[in-house]
Design a protein around this motif. Structure first.
Motif, PDB file in Angstrom:
ATOM      1  N   THR A  21       0.831  -1.200   0.000  1.00 38.74           N
ATOM      2  CA  THR A  21       0.000   0.000   0.000  1.00 38.74           C
ATOM      3  C   THR A  21       0.866   1.251   0.000  1.00 38.74           C
ATOM      4  OG1 THR A  21      -1.652  -1.218   1.265  1.00 38.74           O
ATOM      5  CG2 THR A  21      -1.888   1.164   1.177  1.00 38.74           C
ATOM      6  N   LYS A  22       1.980   1.185   0.716  1.00 38.49           N
ATOM      7  CA  LYS A  22       2.889   2.317   0.785  1.00 38.49           C
ATOM      8  C   LYS A  22       3.481   2.622  -0.592  1.00 38.49           C
ATOM      9  CE  LYS A  22       6.720   3.990   3.571  1.00 38.49           C
ATOM     10  NZ  LYS A  22       7.680   3.670   4.629  1.00 38.49           N
ATOM     11  N   LYS A  23       3.832   1.586  -1.364  1.00 37.47           N
ATOM     12  CA  LYS A  23       4.396   1.792  -2.698  1.00 37.47           C
ATOM     13  C   LYS A  23       3.351   2.350  -3.661  1.00 37.47           C
ATOM     14  CE  LYS A  23       8.328  -1.284  -2.902  1.00 37.47           C
ATOM     15  NZ  LYS A  23       8.988  -2.362  -3.627  1.00 37.47           N
TER      16      LYS A  23
END
Length: 150
Positions: free
Chosen positions: A2-4
């Motif tokens: 999700t961060k990427k």
């Protein structure tokens, strides 16, 4: 993961904003290269009036920012700086080469030129295609590394 995804979307929009900010500078650089590379055989006529470059220009800037951010996400700052510097240098060299080639082709196709001097309207050059081509070719090494890493 999700961060990427969030990082990629942020990088894409940052790339589009950067495209808006450097648009005038890149247009002026290409015009200068056209005149310089042909030994002043190209003269610009008319008014330098435009709204925006084509959509490919903005999308390619966003794509380049995504590739640069994802490739340099987990490496040291010194290596990331080196990667970005090499990409910018390659982009600059490609911009000069493609613009000079296009300028010489415009002079070669001119059949009604007086003494080899071609008058071009400011918008006769397809700036978006030139810049997008140079950007996408310059990002190929980073893209290859990114694909190999994943």
């Amino acid at each position: 993961m999700t961060k990427k995804i969030i990082l990629s979307l942020s990088a894409f929009f940052l790339g589009i904003v950067a495209a808006f900010l450097v648009e005038r500078y890149l247009r002026n650089s290409i015009q200068t290269i056209f005149v310089w590379s042909t030994a002043h055989k190209i003269h610009f006529v008319g008014k330098d009036f435009y709204f925006y470059l084509n959509e490919l220009y903005y999308i390619s800037f966003g794509f380049v920012f995504v590739v640069l951010v994802l490739e340099n996400y987990s490496i040291k700052l010194k290596q990331a700086f080196l990667n970005i510097s090499v990409t910018l240098l390659l982009f600059g060299l490609l911009l000069i080469a493609v613009s000079a080639l296009d300028a010489h082709l415009k002079i070669a196709e001119c059949t009604a030129c007086k003494h080899g001097i071609r008058n071009l309207h400011w918008n006769d050059i397809n700036y978006g295609i030139i810049i997008s081509t140079c950007l996408l070719i310059a990002i190929i090494p980073n893209g290859v590394v990114l694909v190999r890493k994943n």
